[in-house]
Structures are given as structure tokens and as C-alpha cells.
Design a protein around this motif. Structure first.
Motif, PDB file in Angstrom:
ATOM      1  N   SER A 105       0.843  -1.188   0.000  1.00 17.95           N
ATOM      2  CA  SER A 105       0.000   0.000   0.000  1.00 17.95           C
ATOM      3  C   SER A 105       0.883   1.245   0.000  1.00 17.95           C
ATOM      4  CB  SER A 105      -0.880  -0.001   1.252  1.00 17.95           C
ATOM      5  OG  SER A 105      -1.482   1.260   1.452  1.00 17.95           O
ATOM      6  N   PRO A 106       0.411   2.355  -0.588  1.00 16.88           N
ATOM      7  CA  PRO A 106       1.124   3.623  -0.425  1.00 16.88           C
ATOM      8  C   PRO A 106       1.247   3.964   1.063  1.00 16.88           C
ATOM      9  CG  PRO A 106      -0.567   3.815  -2.107  1.00 16.88           C
ATOM     10  CD  PRO A 106      -0.781   2.494  -1.432  1.00 16.88           C
ATOM     11  N   VAL A 107       2.329   4.620   1.429  1.00 16.77           N
ATOM     12  CA  VAL A 107       2.634   4.893   2.831  1.00 16.77           C
ATOM     13  C   VAL A 107       2.561   6.388   3.116  1.00 16.77           C
ATOM     14  CG1 VAL A 107       4.459   4.805   4.586  1.00 16.77           C
ATOM     15  CG2 VAL A 107       4.057   2.845   3.086  1.00 16.77           C
ATOM     16  N   VAL A 108       1.987   6.727   4.250  1.00 11.91           N
ATOM     17  CA  VAL A 108       1.965   8.100   4.749  1.00 11.91           C
ATOM     18  C   VAL A 108       2.857   8.167   5.986  1.00 11.91           C
ATOM     19  CG1 VAL A 108       0.547   9.935   5.718  1.00 11.91           C
ATOM     20  CG2 VAL A 108      -0.351   8.527   3.857  1.00 11.91           C
ATOM     21  N   THR A 109       3.770   9.132   6.009  1.00  9.17           N
ATOM     22  CA  THR A 109       4.691   9.292   7.136  1.00  9.17           C
ATOM     23  C   THR A 109       4.474  10.658   7.773  1.00  9.17           C
ATOM     24  OG1 THR A 109       6.358   7.872   6.105  1.00  9.17           O
ATOM     25  CG2 THR A 109       7.110   9.360   7.825  1.00  9.17           C
ATOM     26  N   ALA A 149       2.417   4.753   8.210  1.00 13.41           N
ATOM     27  CA  ALA A 149       1.220   3.908   8.134  1.00 13.41           C
ATOM     28  C   ALA A 149       0.755   3.808   6.690  1.00 13.41           C
ATOM     29  CB  ALA A 149       0.102   4.493   9.002  1.00 13.41           C
ATOM     30  N   PRO A 150       0.042   2.729   6.366  1.00 10.81           N
ATOM     31  CA  PRO A 150      -0.537   2.650   5.020  1.00 10.81           C
ATOM     32  C   PRO A 150      -1.575   3.755   4.837  1.00 10.81           C
ATOM     33  CG  PRO A 150      -1.370   0.887   6.421  1.00 10.81           C
ATOM     34  CD  PRO A 150      -0.272   1.547   7.182  1.00 10.81           C
ATOM     35  N   ALA A 151      -1.654   4.264   3.623  1.00  8.55           N
ATOM     36  CA  ALA A 151      -2.576   5.365   3.355  1.00  8.55           C
ATOM     37  C   ALA A 151      -4.028   4.941   3.520  1.00  8.55           C
ATOM     38  CB  ALA A 151      -2.341   5.899   1.943  1.00  8.55           C
ATOM     39  N   SER A 156       4.004  -0.330   4.406  1.00  5.45           N
ATOM     40  CA  SER A 156       3.349  -0.665   3.133  1.00  5.45           C
ATOM     41  C   SER A 156       2.611  -1.992   3.214  1.00  5.45           C
ATOM     42  CB  SER A 156       4.379  -0.715   2.002  1.00  5.45           C
ATOM     43  OG  SER A 156       5.158  -1.899   2.051  1.00  5.45           O
ATOM     44  N   GLU A 157       3.000  -2.832   4.175  1.00  8.45           N
ATOM     45  CA  GLU A 157       2.354  -4.125   4.352  1.00  8.45           C
ATOM     46  C   GLU A 157       1.274  -4.099   5.436  1.00  8.45           C
ATOM     47  OE1 GLU A 157       2.651  -7.026   2.708  1.00  8.45           O
ATOM     48  OE2 GLU A 157       3.915  -6.049   1.223  1.00  8.45           O
ATOM     49  N   GLY A 158       0.873  -2.896   5.853  1.00  4.96           N
ATOM     50  CA  GLY A 158      -0.301  -2.793   6.712  1.00  4.96           C
ATOM     51  C   GLY A 158      -0.072  -2.464   8.159  1.00  4.96           C
ATOM     52  N   PHE A 159       1.182  -2.200   8.569  1.00  2.05           N
ATOM     53  CA  PHE A 159       1.474  -1.897   9.967  1.00  2.05           C
ATOM     54  C   PHE A 159       1.566  -0.391  10.203  1.00  2.05           C
ATOM     55  CE2 PHE A 159       2.824  -6.227   9.532  1.00  2.05           C
ATOM     56  CZ  PHE A 159       2.652  -6.803  10.787  1.00  2.05           C
TER      57      PHE A 159
END
Length: 317
Positions: free
Chosen positions: A17-21, A42-44, A79-82
Motif C-alpha cells: 500500500s502507499p505509505v503516509v509518514t 502507516a498505510p494510506a 506498506s504491508e499494513g502496519f
């Protein structure tokens, strides 16, 4: 022929998933020398997201030993959901406190464990601070991971006993809400070299007999530093000396940086290997999914995939 990173990462299922930091999140912790700063990745998209506490190593580089390091791990886990929480511990090179007149210096082992407990206890505050994250976090699925000294911190959260060199007190920093751990190249117990015993007295006693929480221990079979120990198996004591259930991922040809986990193109990585890092983090995600979600078969699939993988082996107990 070597395989591509994408091919290696198919060991686990699920799309990235796209990631938001978001950083820094700054928490005022009573009694702490400086506020506790962390980065949240976290994933977007998605809800019911599990949490991963990621502890940086001590390290020689200034910024890798802080919330700014370990991008190869934090970005992938997110990106893997954590929801990945990366605190800057007091031993970070960015803070200049390693030489402070503090009995916990230079490693700040006690403070490191306290940082993680504070994050768990204030998870709701962190969630509400990060834009777009509120209501998306699963507070019941929490794991921890760390490299080198961060692995030591992770072991403490999983139940390892550590002895305060200033008081002789055995410190139990277990966090019951942490349900699983990934321990990367952590210090071991016993056979500690004189230099390390003198400079890092917190490492003299690591009692893994009480480390009962599920964990994946990751080690390199060429991770040998005589300044810490002349025993090669020192770096996987957290597996051999702890009770089950535990799993050991042995990376063949890997040194202390395990291919480059602390940062992208980090100069201190003597064994740089992006494929090794890709394999490590894919297997780690598979492990955490299967522990946090009973019935999930990601770990079984990863172990089966590694049966024909010449660069790594898995042992379990």
C-alpha cells in the motif's frame, strides 16, 4: 541466476500500500531528559491496522540512530499494513547525551524500554495526533522489532531480564500487550568481551530464560565482532537461550547490518545486499501476521518458500 527483489518478496502474500509518514510527533514525558520524538508511518488506506514498535540501534552514524533511520524496514512494514512507531531513544547520536552524567548512559537501556511502554500507554494520543489515522488502529495487535541495541530493547519488552549495572537490580520491562517480536542481530548473554563489558555494562547480563513471548530471531552467520564477543553464536542467544515458541532466521553470509537494514546506502553496511534485506523483511512480515492473526498461513508459506532458498534457513522450537 539471482532473483529480483520483487520475486523474493512474493514469499509473502498481499499487495503493498502507499505509505503516509508523519513526524515528528513529540510527547512530553515526565522525568525524561528531553521530549520523546517519534516518526509514525502507516498505510494510506485500511482499518484495524496492527502496530509495530521499531527500535533503532546504537550505531556510529548520527541520524540512523534516530527516528530518521531504518527506512528499509519502516517503509516496508508500513506498506504491508502496519502502523510503525519509531522513537528517538536517548542514546541517539542526534541528542548528544551519550556522554551525559547519567547512570543509564551511554546505552540508556532502562530509558529505551520506558520509551516503548510510554508509546503503548499513549497509543490513543499518538493516533489522534497523526492526520487521517484516528479510528484506524488495532490497539490489541501490537508487536515490536529492533536491530542491534534495538534488538536488546525488543528482548526486554518480550520478557528478557536485564541487570542495572548501577544498582544490581534485575529489570523486568516486559509489556504484556506486545504479542510478538522480531529480534535483529541483538547482543547475547555471556562471553562478553572486556571492552564491551567496560563500556556497555548493561550488556553483561541478558537473561533470556524469562523471554517467553513469541519471537523471530534474525542473525547473520558472519556477524562476528571481537569487541563484543569472539563467539559467533553470541548474536542468536536470544533464540538458543530462550524458551519456545521461537523461530530463527539465519542469513548466510550476512554481517551485523544484515544486508543494510539501518538505512538506504548506509556507509556502515559492510555486507550490502538489497535482496537479503528484501528476504528478511518479507519473512518478518509473514511471521508477524501469523502470530498476530491466528489461522493466518503466511509464516507456513514463507518457511516452505525458504526450503529451496540457499541464502537463508529457518529453525523453530
Amino acid at each position: 541466476m539471482s532473483r529480483t527483489i520483487d520475486e523474493i518478496e512474493t514469499i509473502t502474500s498481499g499487495g503493498a500500500s502507499p505509505v503516509v509518514t508523519y513526524h515528528p510527533v513529540v510527547l512530553d514525558v515526565p522525568g525524561r531528559a528531553v521530549p520523546l520524538a517519534l516518526k509514525v508511518s502507516a498505510p494510506a488506506n485500511g482499518t484495524d491496522l496492527p502496530v509495530l514498535l521499531l527500535s533503532h540501534g546504537h550505531g556510529a552514524s548520527v541520524f540512523l540512530s534516530s527516528l530518521h533511520g531504518y527506512g528499509p524496514l519502516s517503509n516496508y512494514f508500513a506498506s504491508e499494513g502496519f502502523v510503525v512507531l519509531q522513537p528517538t531513544h536517548l542514546d541517539s547520536g542526534t541528542l548528544g547525551l551519550r556522554e551525559a552524567d547519567d547512570p543509564d548512559a551511554p546505552l540508556y537501556a532502562r530509558s529505551r524500554a520506558a520509551d516503548m511502554r510510554y508509546l503503548v500507554d499513549h497509543l490513543g494520543d499518538i493516533e489522534s495526533t497523526v492526520p487521517g489515522l484516528a479510528g484506524r488502529v488495532d490497539h490489541d495487535r501490537i508487536a515490536a522489532a529492533g536491530h542491534s541495541l534495538g534488538g536488546h530493547t525488543t528482548c526486554m519488552l518480550l520478557g528478557m531480564g536485564a541487570q542495572d549495572p548501577a544498582t544490581g537490580e534485575t529489570l523486568d520491562a516486559r509489556i504484556d500487550r506486545v504479542r510478538a517480536g522480531v529480534v535483529l542481530a541483538a547482543p547475547g548473554n555471556g562471553d562478553l568481551a572486556d571492552w564491551a563489558a567496560e563500556n556497555y555494562p548493561w550488556l553483561r547480563v541478558c537473561d533470556f530464560s524469562t523471554m517467553t513471548t513469541d519471537a523471530l530471531v534474525v542473525a547473520g552467520d558472519e556477524d562476528l565482532n571481537p569487541m563484543f564477543s569472539d563467539r559467533l553464536s553470541y548474536r542468536w542467544d536470544s533464540y538458543t537461550q530462550s524458551p519456545g515458541p521461537k523461530s530463527l532466521l539465519m542469513l548466510h553470509g550476512a554481517e551485523h547490518m544484515l544486508g543494510g537494514v539501518s538505512g538506504y546506502d548506509a556507509d556502515e553496511t559492510t555486507d550490502e545486499d538489497p535482496q537479503r534485506v528484501a528476504l528478511l523483511r518479507s519473512v518478518a512480515v509473514a511471521y508477524l501476521r501469523s502470530v498476530l492473526y491466528p489461522g493466518d498461513r503466511s509464516w507456513n508459506d514463507a518457511v516452505a518458500g525458504l526450503a529451496s532458498e540457499p541464502t537463508a534457513t529457518v529453525e523453530e522450537k
